[in-house]
Write a protein that holds these residues in place. Structure first.
Motif, PDB file in Angstrom:
ATOM      1  N   GLY A   1      -2.254   8.967  -2.999  1.00  0.00           N
ATOM      2  CA  GLY A   1      -1.331  10.086  -3.082  1.00  0.00           C
ATOM      3  C   GLY A   1      -1.133  10.812  -1.768  1.00  0.00           C
ATOM      4  N   LYS A   2      -1.748  10.324  -0.703  1.00  0.00           N
ATOM      5  CA  LYS A   2      -1.577  10.958   0.608  1.00  0.00           C
ATOM      6  C   LYS A   2      -0.162  10.726   1.112  1.00  0.00           C
ATOM      7  CE  LYS A   2      -3.378  10.971   5.340  1.00  0.00           C
ATOM      8  NZ  LYS A   2      -4.345  10.354   6.280  1.00  0.00           N
ATOM      9  N   GLN A   3       0.467  11.797   1.639  1.00  0.00           N
ATOM     10  CA  GLN A   3       1.844  11.705   2.111  1.00  0.00           C
ATOM     11  C   GLN A   3       1.877  11.262   3.574  1.00  0.00           C
ATOM     12  OE1 GLN A   3       3.853  15.401   1.311  1.00  0.00           O
ATOM     13  NE2 GLN A   3       3.438  15.316  -0.886  1.00  0.00           N
ATOM     14  N   PHE A   4       2.779  10.346   3.870  1.00  0.00           N
ATOM     15  CA  PHE A   4       2.857   9.801   5.225  1.00  0.00           C
ATOM     16  C   PHE A   4       4.176  10.110   5.913  1.00  0.00           C
ATOM     17  CE2 PHE A   4      -0.693   7.492   3.656  1.00  0.00           C
ATOM     18  CZ  PHE A   4      -1.433   7.128   4.775  1.00  0.00           C
TER      19      PHE A   4
ATOM     20  N   ASP B   1      14.999  16.768  -3.293  1.00  0.00           N
ATOM     21  CA  ASP B   1      15.893  15.822  -2.628  1.00  0.00           C
ATOM     22  C   ASP B   1      15.242  15.155  -1.428  1.00  0.00           C
ATOM     23  OD1 ASP B   1      17.928  16.411  -4.428  1.00  0.00           O
ATOM     24  OD2 ASP B   1      18.674  18.097  -3.205  1.00  0.00           O
ATOM     25  N   THR B   2      13.985  15.412  -1.189  1.00  0.00           N
ATOM     26  CA  THR B   2      13.292  14.858  -0.020  1.00  0.00           C
ATOM     27  C   THR B   2      12.491  13.634  -0.409  1.00  0.00           C
ATOM     28  OG1 THR B   2      13.106  17.045   0.987  1.00  0.00           O
ATOM     29  CG2 THR B   2      11.652  15.334   1.829  1.00  0.00           C
ATOM     30  N   ALA B   3      12.771  12.512   0.267  1.00  0.00           N
ATOM     31  CA  ALA B   3      12.050  11.271   0.023  1.00  0.00           C
ATOM     32  C   ALA B   3      10.744  11.273   0.809  1.00  0.00           C
ATOM     33  CB  ALA B   3      12.901  10.076   0.427  1.00  0.00           C
ATOM     34  N   ILE B   4       9.681  10.774   0.173  1.00  0.00           N
ATOM     35  CA  ILE B   4       8.351  10.794   0.778  1.00  0.00           C
ATOM     36  C   ILE B   4       7.687   9.437   0.565  1.00  0.00           C
ATOM     37  CG2 ILE B   4       6.065  11.891   0.734  1.00  0.00           C
ATOM     38  CD1 ILE B   4       7.444  14.333  -0.511  1.00  0.00           C
TER      39      ILE B   4
ATOM     40  N   GLY C   1       0.777  -1.235   0.000  1.00  0.00           N
ATOM     41  CA  GLY C   1       0.000   0.000   0.000  1.00  0.00           C
ATOM     42  C   GLY C   1       0.806   1.282   0.000  1.00  0.00           C
ATOM     43  N   TYR C   2       2.146   1.182  -0.057  1.00  0.00           N
ATOM     44  CA  TYR C   2       2.985   2.375  -0.004  1.00  0.00           C
ATOM     45  C   TYR C   2       4.011   2.374  -1.141  1.00  0.00           C
ATOM     46  CZ  TYR C   2       1.235   2.807   4.804  1.00  0.00           C
ATOM     47  OH  TYR C   2       0.432   2.928   5.914  1.00  0.00           O
ATOM     48  N   ALA C   3       4.427   3.585  -1.532  1.00  0.00           N
ATOM     49  CA  ALA C   3       5.503   3.755  -2.508  1.00  0.00           C
ATOM     50  C   ALA C   3       6.367   4.923  -2.064  1.00  0.00           C
ATOM     51  CB  ALA C   3       4.936   4.007  -3.899  1.00  0.00           C
ATOM     52  N   VAL C   4       7.608   4.922  -2.516  1.00  0.00           N
ATOM     53  CA  VAL C   4       8.555   5.995  -2.178  1.00  0.00           C
ATOM     54  C   VAL C   4       8.725   6.905  -3.391  1.00  0.00           C
ATOM     55  CG1 VAL C   4      10.918   6.552  -1.497  1.00  0.00           C
ATOM     56  CG2 VAL C   4       9.763   4.556  -0.500  1.00  0.00           C
TER      57      VAL C   4
END
Length: 512
Positions: A405-408, A396-399, A388-391
């Protein structure tokens, strides 16, 4: 005599009504009826009393006036009890089947599901995730130029195989590992270090390992196949070979690839420049520099006309490249999503990462954007959805994002690096220090205090501290499982080289 059809009582010929039930006897079983007719009338009308045992007892010495008959077997009290129990069980089932059947069905389904879960091995193929084993080598001095012997640990740091091997190639069967021995040849050992396959081979297919009970290995004579006892089952006569999948194995004659069956018979001629494993009855092949798919009869299913094709279908679609554009075809080879992207990865969990004009987004199987292209960087295996998640990256900031598309994770700590562990846990790097962060809470469960990430395991990670001789095994909850001292010289993961793992890795590597 007149037999009453209603109750079966015998009445005088001149009777008009039954002496037992009072029913009319007019034309009931009068003269003219045959014996069979009367018997059938009797059997259909008579209410038969329930008896413990209707069959007469047979004995060599009849007693109490019992009549013996051929074909009747004496029945003991135990047999009668069994029959009574059977009758009771039948009666119970007759009364209870409406509620009992769903209960039994649910129970059987639960048993099947539990057995499947217990027997299933994690599939790392989609994301090229690292497995649950780690190779280690000791710090003992070795002669100049000598290879450092390696062993095998599990993700808790427990030794599985002592450091007695030149290399450990992979797990080719549950609890059986392909290793390179001291003679520099390949064999297989179990988790106790017992030799299963002798150290006689120059190469082996570790991606498939044992499939259909056979393992593709190379001897000095060529490639062939051995069984789990090390016995030669298919002659060593091929210039190359891959393991069996869907009952067929790709083999190489030195110029082209074809396919054999488990008997070693060539069933698809040597005519391909490249040949992949079968999956779902189809295999990717290359002919005249173009890629397509064949079925198990060797017939062309998807015409080889693509410059590149991912070897597997995901969500019923296959990623292909035409010129410098990427799109998706269906199983007939027709475009389901036209080639329009600058870059793309195969579908995972119903979404595919695509890049257009230097921005990354995610599309569904209809080709519609579910997550608009707004992220930076290059597509990697981490860009694919897993649990359920992707990086993704903003600059330069990993999310970490979910499928909406909600950011965690990421922006709060400005992570420069994120990598999947499992169950929503990620290895994260902040200001050059590594730790473990939870997507659910957005907090670090292991503070970023380590100088180097050695690797991430399925359920643990290994970090290095300030001293290069110290490695720390940490579970996903941030608990230190084991901190090793100078006895470990180096650690690195054991490749989980499934065909799909390799496919993802090669796809990412070849595009770059």
């Amino acid at each position: 005599m007149i037999i009453c059809k209603k109750c079966g009582t015998e009445n005088p010929d001149n009777a008009e009504s039954c002496k037992t039930c009072g029913g009319s006897l007019t034309s009931s079983g009068k003269s003219g009826e045959t014996g069979d007719d009367i018997y059938e009338t009797f059997m259909s009308a008579r209410v038969r009393p329930v008896r413990h045992d209707e069959r007469r007892t047979t004995s060599a010495q009849p007693h109490d006036g019992a009549v013996t008959e051929p074909g009747f077997t004496p029945r003991s009290k135990a047999a009668g009890a069994k029959r009574s129990a059977g009758s009771a069980a039948a009666a119970f089932l007759k009364r209870s089947w409406k509620w009992l059947l769903p209960v039994v069905a649910v129970f059987i389904a639960a048993v099947v599901i539990i057995a499947s879960v217990l027997s299933a091995k994690p599939d790392y193929g989609l994301l090229a995730m690292t497995p649950e084993y780690v190779m280690f080598s000791l710090a003992d001095p070795v002669a100049d130029g000598a290879l450092v012997p390696v062993g095998l640990m599990d993700s808790s740091g427990n030794v599985i195989l002592e450091a007695d091997y030149q290399s450990i190639l992979g797990e080719v069967e549950d609890g059986i590992f392909a290793v390179i021995g001291k003679n520099s040849k390949i064999g297989a050992v179990n988790a106790k270090g017992k030799e299963i396959i002798s150290f006689d081979y120059l190469a082996a297919d570790v991606e498939i390992g044992f499939s259909d009970g056979l393992w593709a290995v190379e001897s000095s004579e060529g490639w062939g196949f051995v069984d789990k006892n090390g016995r030669e089952k298919i002659d060593f006569e091929f210039a190359g070979a891959k393991g069996f999948s869907d009952g067929l194995a790709a083999v190489y004659d030195g110029e082209l690839w074809g396919y054999i069956n488990k008997s070693g018979k060539l069933v698809i001629d040597y005519e391909f420049e490249d040949a992949s494993y079968f999956d779902g009855g189809m295999a990717r092949i290359c002919k005249d520099g173009k890629y397509g798919f064949i079925d198990k009869n060797g017939d062309i299913v998807v015409k080889p006309e693509f410059d590149a094709a991912y070897p597997y279908y995901q969500n019923g679609l296959c990623l292909v490249k035409v010129g410098n554009r990427y799109g998706f075809i269906d199983e007939k080879g027709e475009y389901a999503i036209n080639p329009q992207f600058d870059d793309a990865l195969p579908f995972s969990q119903g979404l595919a990462a695509v890049r257009l004009e230097d921005k990354i987004g995610y599309i569904d199987t209809d080709g519609k954007y579910v997550i608009k292209p707004s992220y930076d960087g290059s597509l990697t295996a981490e860009s694919m959805f897993y649990e359920g998640y992707a990086v993704v990256y903003n600059g330069d900031t990993a999310i970490v994002i979910d499928k909406n598309g909600k950011q965690f994770v990421g922006t709060r700590f400005r992570c420069s690096y994120l990598s999947h562990l499992h169950d929503g846990f990620f290895v994260a790097c902040v200001d050059g220090k590594y730790g473990i962060i939870s997507a659910e809470t957005g907090d670090f469960v292991l503070d970023p205090s380590y100088d180097e990430l050695a690797f991430g395991l399925r359920d643990a990670a290994v970090f290095r501290g300030a001293s290069e001789d110290v490695s720390v095994f940490v579970d996903s909850d941030g608990n230190v499982i084991r901190e090793s001292g100078s006895e470990l010289k180096e650690v690195h993961f054991l490749s989980s080289a499934t065909p799909k793992t390799v496919a993802v890795a090669l796809w990412c590597e070849e595009r770059n």
